[in-house]
Each structure stands twice: as structure tokens, then as C-alpha cells.
Design an enzyme around this catalytic site. Structure first.
Site, PDB file in Angstrom:
ATOM      1  N   THR A 138       0.823  -1.205   0.000  1.00 36.99           N
ATOM      2  CA  THR A 138       0.000   0.000   0.000  1.00 36.99           C
ATOM      3  C   THR A 138       0.859   1.257   0.000  1.00 36.99           C
ATOM      4  O   THR A 138       2.003   1.235   0.474  1.00 36.99           O
ATOM      5  CB  THR A 138      -0.905   0.007   1.253  1.00 36.99           C
ATOM      6  OG1 THR A 138      -1.566   1.266   1.371  1.00 36.99           O
ATOM      7  CG2 THR A 138      -0.082  -0.201   2.516  1.00 36.99           C
ATOM      8  N   ASP A 139       0.280   2.360  -0.488  1.00 33.40           N
ATOM      9  CA  ASP A 139       0.991   3.630  -0.413  1.00 33.40           C
ATOM     10  C   ASP A 139       1.024   4.183   1.004  1.00 33.40           C
ATOM     11  O   ASP A 139       1.782   5.116   1.299  1.00 33.40           O
ATOM     12  CB  ASP A 139       0.377   4.667  -1.359  1.00 33.40           C
ATOM     13  CG  ASP A 139      -1.088   4.980  -1.077  1.00 33.40           C
ATOM     14  OD1 ASP A 139      -1.686   4.357  -0.181  1.00 33.40           O
ATOM     15  OD2 ASP A 139      -1.653   5.846  -1.791  1.00 33.40           O
ATOM     16  N   GLU A 140       0.244   3.604   1.917  1.00 33.72           N
ATOM     17  CA  GLU A 140       0.194   4.119   3.284  1.00 33.72           C
ATOM     18  C   GLU A 140       1.517   3.925   4.032  1.00 33.72           C
ATOM     19  O   GLU A 140       1.755   4.573   5.055  1.00 33.72           O
ATOM     20  CB  GLU A 140      -0.966   3.488   4.054  1.00 33.72           C
ATOM     21  CG  GLU A 140      -2.315   3.847   3.459  1.00 33.72           C
ATOM     22  CD  GLU A 140      -3.482   3.469   4.339  1.00 33.72           C
ATOM     23  OE1 GLU A 140      -3.357   3.569   5.578  1.00 33.72           O
ATOM     24  OE2 GLU A 140      -4.518   3.064   3.791  1.00 33.72           O
TER      25      GLU A 140
ATOM     26  N   TYR B 277      -1.820  -0.503  10.974  1.00 27.65           N
ATOM     27  CA  TYR B 277      -1.951  -1.171   9.664  1.00 27.65           C
ATOM     28  C   TYR B 277      -0.752  -0.856   8.774  1.00 27.65           C
ATOM     29  O   TYR B 277      -0.085  -1.763   8.259  1.00 27.65           O
ATOM     30  CB  TYR B 277      -3.245  -0.741   8.975  1.00 27.65           C
ATOM     31  CG  TYR B 277      -3.229  -1.024   7.490  1.00 27.65           C
ATOM     32  CD1 TYR B 277      -3.093  -2.330   7.010  1.00 27.65           C
ATOM     33  CD2 TYR B 277      -3.324   0.012   6.558  1.00 27.65           C
ATOM     34  CE1 TYR B 277      -3.048  -2.597   5.647  1.00 27.65           C
ATOM     35  CE2 TYR B 277      -3.286  -0.250   5.197  1.00 27.65           C
ATOM     36  CZ  TYR B 277      -3.152  -1.539   4.742  1.00 27.65           C
ATOM     37  OH  TYR B 277      -3.097  -1.801   3.391  1.00 27.65           O
TER      38      TYR B 277
ATOM     39  N   LYS C  90       2.301  -3.314   7.288  1.00 25.02           N
ATOM     40  CA  LYS C  90       2.592  -3.490   5.861  1.00 25.02           C
ATOM     41  C   LYS C  90       4.027  -3.058   5.547  1.00 25.02           C
ATOM     42  O   LYS C  90       4.706  -3.690   4.721  1.00 25.02           O
ATOM     43  CB  LYS C  90       1.595  -2.712   5.013  1.00 25.02           C
ATOM     44  CG  LYS C  90       0.195  -3.303   4.998  1.00 25.02           C
ATOM     45  CD  LYS C  90       0.144  -4.718   4.422  1.00 25.02           C
ATOM     46  CE  LYS C  90       0.381  -4.731   2.932  1.00 25.02           C
ATOM     47  NZ  LYS C  90       0.229  -6.123   2.381  1.00 25.02           N
TER      48      LYS C  90
END
Length: 346
Positions: free
Chosen positions: A130-132, A155, A159
Site C-alpha cells: 500500500t501507499d500508506e 496497519y 505493511k
């Protein structure tokens, strides 16, 4: 190719499975069937001779070893993950266990299999992230593949940890990996606890449409079928050890996104007054990232991919799909936590 796809009964995973089967690949779908999984997402391919389902957990090393030995995949596409930020705030342990330890066990099972097979050069371990993991942007700039990691939630931290493990297994053991980091996905079969399905289903029920804070948070929206197409391209043609950012080139504030959804619903499912009258601002999520935006230049220039669906087109398709598939989402609304305000544990 024969693809081992983890999390193939989830939202993005099922889109990848459907596209892979349509493209003529064989697919082994490995899924633990936790709360956000739904085998109905795969009804269109369930009877295809190229599709196999394995009910297993990525944290179960013995099960993973059996699946690798039995099916002998050409590539792994690793999508299985806990992914809802609000749930990670309330219960971070599950996210560390699945996203970090689960990825570790899958890497070790893949490495053992790859070694037994003679370390074939064309094997791939494709890790989908993810870009998060990059944190939060200000009003300007975009995430590139060189952006330093700066996760802000349990989260995104989990990741980020899994991304680092995948890179380490490549550098230390030579496992041939590729990585992708995507922006916010949306589209058909989206589990009904994320923003877009929440807005659609609350609107149809005449309930308030909750927007965190003042609605100014910006996301880059990627139609899930565009994302699935990009993932299948990367697993086949991506350079070993390389990462690719996948974005929709569709930045919108949350408030603008919800207003667009309301305008579509006003046309497709008219009611007295506008659905926008239901918009309600609620207490913001703890640590809510201000803006995500992806620079997709690498995947465009190296692999020739760019998104084909604008956010307006994609939202219209998504609303159409939810209006036509009420039995699907009705069944999921009874699952634990759906419809509740989560993420207030901080």
C-alpha cells in the site's frame, strides 16, 4: 502461468483471480476466509477448470508447504492481509500477526519450494502493498518508489514491516521478488466497511453519510480492475528486486468524493431531496494521514501501464454494481463490526 494467489477471496484478490482466469492463467486461491473474505466474489470462476481453492492460513507453515508441493506454482501473488486502518487501531495484534508473521511464513515456504525446484530464474514472489507505508503528504508532491517509509498507523506499520521482509529475502537469499504499492482501491465487491460502500449503502438506507474530520483528506482513487491488470503485468514483466507504485491518477478530497457519489445516486436511485443532505461530519480518525498521491511514472515508462478508468466513470460503475447486487452486500452487513464506528480505541 500457474499463480498461487493469497487472499484471493478478498476485494482486490478476487479481482486478480477473475482477471487471471480470463487471461488463461491457472490459479490456486489460498485464503483463510476471515471476516472480509467472500467466496461469492468468485462465483463466476468457481467452476473453471483452471481454478482451485485452498482453505488455508498464511500463518500455517505446514499448510503452505503442502500447497507449494502439491500445486508447484510459477509465481506467488501475495495479497492476503488485514487491511482496515480503523480495525488496526482497535486491535493491532492481529495485523502484526497476519501481515508481518504471515508474510514471514509465506516467504520461508516460497524459499524452500524455490530451492527444491532448483532456484528457477523465472519464479516470482510478488508482494502487494500500500501507499500508506510512505506516511502523509502535504498539499504538494507525490510518493515515488524512493520515498522514505513513514507509516502512521498499526496497519501501515505492519505493511511496511512486510515490505522490508520481502526485500530482505531477496537481498539475503536471492529470492526473486517484485513489489507493488497501490493507492486506494474501489469498485465491485468492495467490503462494506470502507468509505465508498459505506456511503452508497447508508445513502440507500437513508442513514447519515459519515465523513471524518472536515473531509479535506485527499486520496488517489484506483479502480480495482485497473489495479488487477497492473498486478498481472508486474508479476509477468516486472524486473526482479524492483518495486512499482500503482496509482489511479484520480486525487479527490473525501468530501468531494462523497458529493460525487451523492450526485450519481441522485440520478440512479432518486429520492426526495438530495443524498448530499445526509452528509455528516464525525470525529476524525486518530493519526489520520492528510494526503496520499502516487507518481506512477515507473510502471508507465518501464511496463507501459496506466489507469484506464477515471474516478467519475469508476464511481458510476460501482454505484450501478451495488444497486444490482443487493443480496451480496446484505449478507455481509451482518458480519462483526460492519456498520459500527471503529478505530476509536486510541
Amino acid at each position: 502461468m500457474k499463480l498461487l494467489i493469497t487472499g484471493g477471496a478478498g476485494f482486490i484478490g478476487s479481482a486478480v483471480v477473475r482477471q487471471a482466469i480470463a487471461a488463461g492463467h491457472e490459479v490456486v486461491n489460498l485464503d483463510a476466509l476471515t471476516y472480509a473474505a467472500c467466496l461469492d466474489n468468485l462465483a463466476s470462476v468457481a467452476d473453471d477448470p483452471g481454478y482451485t481453492f485452498e482453505h488455508a492460513d498464511i500463518r500455517d507453515r505446514a499448510a503452505l508447504d503442502r500447497v507449494f508441493a502439491q500445486h508447484r506454482p510459477d509465481a506467488v501473488m501475495h495479497l492476503a492481509a488485514e487491511s482496515h486502518v480503523d480495525r488496526s487501531i482497535d486491535g493491532p495484534g492481529t495485523f502484526i500477526d497476519t501481515n508481518v508473521m504471515g508474510t514471514f511464513h509465506l516467504l520461508e515456504a516460497a524459499r524452500a519450494y524455490w530451492t527444491r525446484e532448483g532456484r528457477p530464474e523465472d519464479f516470482r514472489f510478488h508482494h502487494i502493498s500500500t501507499d500508506e507505508v510512505f506516511g502523509s503528504l502535504g498539499p504538494e508532491g507525490q510518493f515515488t518508489e524512493e520515498t522514505p517509509y513513514d507509516p502512521r498507523s498499526p496497519y501501515s506499520a505492519s505493511k511496511a514491516g512486510s515490505d522490508h521482509l520481502v526485500r530482505a529475502w531477496h537481498e539475503t537469499y536471492g529470492l526473486p521478488v517484485v513489489l507493488t504499492n497501490c493507492s486506494n482501491n474501489y469498485g465491485p465487491f468492495h467490503f462494506p466497511e470502507k468509505l465508498i460502500p459505506v456511503v452508497i449503502l447508508n445513502a440507500l438506507a437513508g442513514k447519515p453519510l459519515p465523513i471524518y474530520g472536515d473531509g479535506s483528506n485527499v486520496r488517489d482513487w484506483l479502480y480495482v480492475e485497473d489495479h488487477a491488470e497492473a498486478l498481472l503485468l508486474v508479476v509477468q514483466k516486472g524486473a526482479v528486486g524492483r518495486s512499482y507504485n500503482i496509482g489511479g491518477e484520480n486525487e479527490r478530497t473525501n468530501l468531494d468524493l462523497v458529493r460525487t457519489l451523492c450526485a450519481i445516486l441522485d440520478r440512479l436511485a432518486p429520492r426526495e431531496g438530495s443524498y448530499a443532505d445526509l452528509i455528516s461530519f464525525v470525529t476524525d480518525r486518530p493519526g489520520h494521514d492528510a494526503r496520499y498521491a502516487i507518481d506512477p511514472a515507473r510502471i508507465r515508462e518501464e511496463l507501459g501501464w496506466r489507469p484506464s478508468v477515471t474516478v467519475e466513470e469508476g464511481l458510476e460503475k460501482t454505484v450501478d454494481w451495488y444497486l444490482a447486487n443487493e443480496p451480496w452486500w446484505r449478507a455481509l452487513q451482518a458480519r462483526q463490526g460492519v456498520g459500527e464506528r471503529l478505530g476509536v480505541g486510541a
